[in-house]
Design a protein around this motif. Structure first.
Motif, PDB file in Angstrom:
ATOM      1  N   ASN A 217       0.952  -1.064  -0.159  1.00 36.71           N
ATOM      2  CA  ASN A 217       0.097   0.236  -0.046  1.00 36.71           C
ATOM      3  C   ASN A 217       0.983   1.243   0.142  1.00 36.71           C
ATOM      4  OD1 ASN A 217      -2.008   2.043   0.249  1.00 36.71           O
ATOM      5  ND2 ASN A 217      -2.459   1.526   2.250  1.00 36.71           N
ATOM      6  N   PRO A 218       1.433   1.760  -1.218  1.00 38.54           N
ATOM      7  CA  PRO A 218       2.238   2.793  -1.202  1.00 38.54           C
ATOM      8  C   PRO A 218       1.745   4.283  -0.717  1.00 38.54           C
ATOM      9  CG  PRO A 218       2.098   1.617  -3.409  1.00 38.54           C
ATOM     10  CD  PRO A 218       0.808   1.042  -2.403  1.00 38.54           C
ATOM     11  N   ASN A 219       0.393   4.134  -0.520  1.00 39.30           N
ATOM     12  CA  ASN A 219       0.072   5.470   0.552  1.00 39.30           C
ATOM     13  C   ASN A 219       0.510   5.369   1.964  1.00 39.30           C
ATOM     14  OD1 ASN A 219      -1.499   6.836  -1.706  1.00 39.30           O
ATOM     15  ND2 ASN A 219      -3.167   5.436  -1.484  1.00 39.30           N
ATOM     16  N   THR A 248      -0.509   8.039   5.860  1.00 40.76           N
ATOM     17  CA  THR A 248      -1.598   7.178   5.298  1.00 40.76           C
ATOM     18  C   THR A 248      -2.068   7.782   3.959  1.00 40.76           C
ATOM     19  OG1 THR A 248      -3.243   8.217   6.673  1.00 40.76           O
ATOM     20  CG2 THR A 248      -1.930   6.050   7.555  1.00 40.76           C
ATOM     21  N   ASP A 249      -1.722   8.690   3.616  1.00 44.22           N
ATOM     22  CA  ASP A 249      -2.283   9.602   2.343  1.00 44.22           C
ATOM     23  C   ASP A 249      -1.087   9.929   1.252  1.00 44.22           C
ATOM     24  OD1 ASP A 249      -0.953  11.786   3.658  1.00 44.22           O
ATOM     25  OD2 ASP A 249      -2.942  12.590   3.940  1.00 44.22           O
ATOM     26  N   GLY A 250      -0.308   9.076   1.324  1.00 41.14           N
ATOM     27  CA  GLY A 250       0.679   9.078   0.264  1.00 41.14           C
ATOM     28  C   GLY A 250       1.764  10.173   0.425  1.00 41.14           C
ATOM     29  N   GLY A 251       2.037  10.377   1.779  1.00 39.63           N
ATOM     30  CA  GLY A 251       3.158  11.373   1.979  1.00 39.63           C
ATOM     31  C   GLY A 251       2.450  12.891   2.088  1.00 39.63           C
ATOM     32  N   ASN A 281       4.348  -8.861   5.901  1.00 43.64           N
ATOM     33  CA  ASN A 281       3.268  -8.388   6.806  1.00 43.64           C
ATOM     34  C   ASN A 281       3.626  -7.001   7.094  1.00 43.64           C
ATOM     35  OD1 ASN A 281       1.246  -7.659   8.630  1.00 43.64           O
ATOM     36  ND2 ASN A 281       2.000  -9.181  10.157  1.00 43.64           N
ATOM     37  N   PRO A 282       3.154  -5.778   6.260  1.00 43.15           N
ATOM     38  CA  PRO A 282       3.407  -4.409   6.425  1.00 43.15           C
ATOM     39  C   PRO A 282       2.985  -3.832   7.722  1.00 43.15           C
ATOM     40  CG  PRO A 282       2.828  -4.791   4.236  1.00 43.15           C
ATOM     41  CD  PRO A 282       2.426  -6.269   5.266  1.00 43.15           C
ATOM     42  N   ASN A 283       2.224  -4.412   8.476  1.00 43.21           N
ATOM     43  CA  ASN A 283       2.055  -3.789   9.986  1.00 43.21           C
ATOM     44  C   ASN A 283       3.097  -4.004  10.876  1.00 43.21           C
ATOM     45  OD1 ASN A 283      -0.687  -2.770   9.524  1.00 43.21           O
ATOM     46  ND2 ASN A 283      -1.685  -4.831   9.779  1.00 43.21           N
ATOM     47  N   THR A 284       4.075  -4.913  10.452  1.00 40.77           N
ATOM     48  CA  THR A 284       5.225  -4.959  11.274  1.00 40.77           C
ATOM     49  C   THR A 284       6.270  -4.340  10.776  1.00 40.77           C
ATOM     50  OG1 THR A 284       4.746  -7.319  11.905  1.00 40.77           O
ATOM     51  CG2 THR A 284       6.744  -6.713  11.957  1.00 40.77           C
TER      52      THR A 284
END
Length: 827
Positions: A217-219, A248-251, A281-284
């Motif tokens: 999710n690149p945002n 969380t909105d692409g920077g 797991n990008p939450n980590t």
């Protein structure tokens, strides 16, 4: 970390340093055009040839590896350019040599479109971390480059490209190294770099050092902000504005997620931070932090080796406390060669001297403590690894035990964490050592082997086979396929970072030099690097010393007696081909005022009598017996400035007249230039009419007129990039600026030709320049070399009519002087 008081800074402003202002981006960009004009000169009819060395390589800062074919990758060096390999590092091709800047901070490849981005300016805040000029991009593997701006960025920590949109990218800008600037933080572009917006910023001393994008999710992005200041005399390694931010909105917008209560360190003690999102797991998210908070006394006692004394044990002792010290441990400390305490002292004699008042109970601390000690012997927590499993909302440290072998106290030179894309238990940390954990960061072990250099900055872990890693360090590039059990080097480029060079009078003559973090080496001037040495079993270059290699002097009577050493004046005399080696360093006794040593402490062998050896601390020292004993000949020759945690107020250069024995000039890092006409007994300050607050990079006495002397001044340590070269024809009473048409590049060295006094050579952070009319005009001489490369030193061989160039990033170059000398005669 020491914060000098406002009063100290005001005082220092009064004596001149504040007059040295950072050079603007406009002036630097004009310098690029000026350099191009100076390149259009007849001197470039003669080409240089590179003579290596390659064996020790140079500092790697970043890599990009083809995920579908890892035998193809790009290697970015701190000051050696950008190189491409398609055969797993067996050979490399430089692809950035045509550009106007050589130093690199980070690179990023969008593999689907093969668009390669380069952020210039090394992010490691070291003594030779050169400022970049912004961001470049190529879509044809370096055949053509497009300049994308951000000239005030100076030092770039990370570039991230949106995997779904190659026109969207983010850049972590750390900013100026030696001065505040507001153009720091995270920049975003959505049009391929045509325009940029600063979307995350803090203050003029806090920049972005690392940046991570959620690959799914690149945002979602994470940025590490780092407060740090550096001056010639002091380094603040952290501050309360350091921290981790999330978007969380692409920077477009950012929130601090390492705030108080998150579990992550917060406040003045937060130093450099490195980030890594776990791909599976990008939450980590993992974050390694240079924790500069002081440990409580009881914690230090629990982690300190109590079987021996360390320097801190001798601080602030009363007489009673000193007399109560353990005799065995005190004797062991005193006898350790690394401490340099005179051999006459024992525990018994020290206690007697303290008891009767001859020595203060703090005598050992006073003897050994200096600014360098303030930087490295500090009871901070140091490197720590934290993990978040909820997208950065909360953090937990992964380990109970400290990581003492990762950083040399402060982590300003390191600060990255790497995680296997398929196993969150497998983590690699880069620092002085290379450490790997297979239990999620609870424990670590060293995985660098005997053929792997120390000081690590990059690791790539193969997502399809995570036992396959590529490592970049101060000694180049290493590759393993078995989790670090075995490594091989991929070090074919000549990317050595030379500080200083010298030559002998052998046939063929040899070139000697000291390199950043790669010791001191020598090799024949006729060397042509090839692979034959593998069969012969001996590389063309031979190591003669370790550490950060510094200055070298060679006795021309035998071409075997060599004086060389490492940082802060640790020099020795050795005979090449034997095991004979003897330390040459000024001696002092307990109770005497400490000496101060420059990173590149100057030494000099008199050509009038090569038994005479000169050495510079903040004072001038002379030996009449080849350094066996050194006599202090002067008082402090510097301004004796306020001390921080970086040694300052030291001699940086010296020169003796080739025409008159005992006519000696010295220069200091705080701007003093002094002359002695009687071998060092008396000194006269001669820089009163020169610009103030600049580092004296070189003083060179003329071989054509006894009263003539050249000086170069360097403002690198103020982010001041103007070129200053002066000549005096009356022993320094008056000065005249020469080579005024040089571009705005700090000058490192000025030398005369050995046959024609009208020929003057100047080495700058951008290359080599020559004048054939006594300094009235300049030409750039770079045929056979990259378009821009720092030249730290040069030597004209007095017999063979060749010039040797010591670059800080592309090793050594040699050229014949016949055509240049003919040109000068026709002038």
């Amino acid at each position: 970390m020491r914060k000098l008081t406002t009063a100290c800074f005001l005082l220092w402003s009064i004596i001149g340093v504040a007059q040295v202002k950072p050079t603007s981006a406009d002036v630097r960009m004009k310098a690029v055009q000026q350099r191009k004009q100076l390149q259009q000169s007849p001197v470039n009819n003669t080409s240089f040839r590179n003579i290596g060395p390659t064996v020790m390589s140079g500092r790697v800062v970043d890599m990009e590896v083809n995920p579908d074919d890892p035998t193809e990758f790009y290697v970015a060096y701190a000051s050696g350019g950008l190189w491409h390999t398609i055969n797993n590092g067996q050979s490399f091709t430089p692809i950035f040599d045509s550009e106007d800047i050589m130093t690199i901070g980070d690179i990023a490849m969008h593999w689907k479109t093969r668009t390669l981005w380069v952020g210039t300016g090394e992010v490691n805040s070291s003594r030779s971390s050169y400022a970049g000029m912004g961001v470049f991009k190529t879509t044809n593997n370096g055949k053509n480059w497009e300049y994308l701006g951000l000239p005030e960025s100076h030092h770039i920590g990370e570039i991230e490209v949106n995997p779904n949109d190659p026109n969207t990218a983010w850049v972590a800008v750390l900013g100026h190294l030696y001065s505040p600037n507001k153009e720091r933080g995270v920049y975003k572009t959505t049009d391929g770099g045509k325009t940029w917006r600063l979307t995350l910023s803090s203050d003029a001393n806090t920049g972005a050092v690392d940046l991570e994008v959620n690959p799914k999710n690149p945002n979602e992005l994470y940025a590490a902000m780092w407060y740090r200041t550096r001056t010639a005399s002091n380094f603040e390694e952290g501050g309360k504005t350091s921290g981790i931010y999330k978007s969380t909105d692409g920077g477009e917008n950012w929130q601090l997620i390492s705030k108080e209560g998150s579990g992550f360190p917060n406040g003045d003690g937060v130093g450099r931070i490195g980030l890594m999102v776990y791909a599976a797991n990008p939450n980590t998210i993992f974050a390694v932090v240079d924790n500069n908070f002081r440990q409580p006394a009881n914690a230090r006692q629990n982690t300190t080796d109590t079987s021996r004394y360390v320097l801190a044990d001798f601080k602030d002792l009363s007489k009673e406390q000193f007399l109560a010290l353990n005799d065995n441990k005190l004797n062991a400390f005193v006898r350790s060669p690394r401490n340099g305490i005179p051999a006459k002292y024992t525990a018994a004699s020290l206690k007697e001297a303290v008891s009767n008042g001859t020595l203060a109970p703090t005598a050992i601390w006073d003897f050994l403590y200096d600014a360098n000690t303030a930087l490295f012997e500090t009871p901070i927590y140091g490197a720590q690894l934290y993990r978040s499993d909820d997208g950065g909302a909360t953090w937990k440290i992964t380990h109970k035990d400290a990581l003492p072998n990762l950083y040399s106290t402060y982590g300003y030179y390191f600060g990255k964490v790497w995680v296997s894309p398929t196993d969150d238990k497998k983590i690699v940390l880069t620092g002085v050592g290379l450490m790997m954990s297979t239990d999620g960061g609870a424990t670590f072990k060293q995985i660098g082997k005997e053929n792997v250099h120390s000081d690590h900055h990059f690791v790539w872990i193969n997502p399809k086979r995570d036992s396959h890693m590529i490592n970049g360090n101060d000694g180049g590039c290493n590759i393993t396929y078995d989790n670090g059990e075995h490594w091989f080097k991929a070090n074919t480029p000549a990317v050595g970072q030379f500080y200083n060079i010298a030559v002998d009078m052998a046939r063929p003559y040899n070139v000697y030099g000291g390199l950043q973090d790669n010791g001191t080496w020598f090799g024949a001037s006729t060397t042509r690097e090839n692979y034959d040495w593998y069969d012969g079993g001996h590389n063309p270059y031979t190591s003669i010393g370790g550490g950060d290699g510094m200055q070298v002097q060679v006795d021309w009577r035998d071409n075997k007696t060599v004086y060389s050493g490492s940082q802060f004046g640790a020099y020795s005399r050795q005979t090449i081909g034997t095991r004979e080696r003897r330390s040459v360093r000024p001696a002092r006794d307990l109770g005497e005022t400490p000496l101060r040593y420059n990173w590149q402490t100057p030494i000099l062998l008199s050509r009038h009598n090569q038994d005479v050896f000169y050495y510079g601390s903040n004072k001038f020292h002379r030996s009449m017996n080849r350094g066996d004993s050194l006599v202090t000949m002067s008082a402090d020759l510097t301004t004796n400035p306020q001390q921080g945690d970086v040694p300052f107020g030291t001699l940086s250069t010296m020169s003796e007249s080739p025409l008159r024995f005992g006519l000696i000039y010295v220069g200091s890092d705080d701007g003093n230039i002094q002359v002695s006409k009687d071998g060092g007994y008396t000194w006269t300050l001669i820089n009163k009419k020169l610009p103030k607050g600049l580092y004296v990079s070189r003083v060179t006495a003329s071989a054509f007129s006894e009263s003539r002397v050249y000086v170069s001044l360097n403002g690198y340590r103020n982010d001041h990039f103007e070129a200053y070269v002066y000549v005096s024809d009356d022993y320094g009473t008056t000065w005249r600026q020469i080579m005024k048409d040089l571009p705005a590049e700090p000058v490192n060295v000025v030398k005369e030709d050995t046959e024609d006094g009208n020929i003057i050579y100047v080495g700058t952070d951008g290359g080599l320049y020559v004048s054939i009319d006594g300094g009235n005009s300049s030409m750039m001489w770079n045929k056979g070399m990259p378009n821009s490369i720092p030249v730290h030193d040069l030597v004209v061989h007095p017999r063979d009519g060749e010039i040797v160039i010591g670059t800080h990033g592309r090793s050594l170059y040699v050229a014949k002087l016949d055509e240049l000398r003919k040109m000068a005669k026709k002038k």
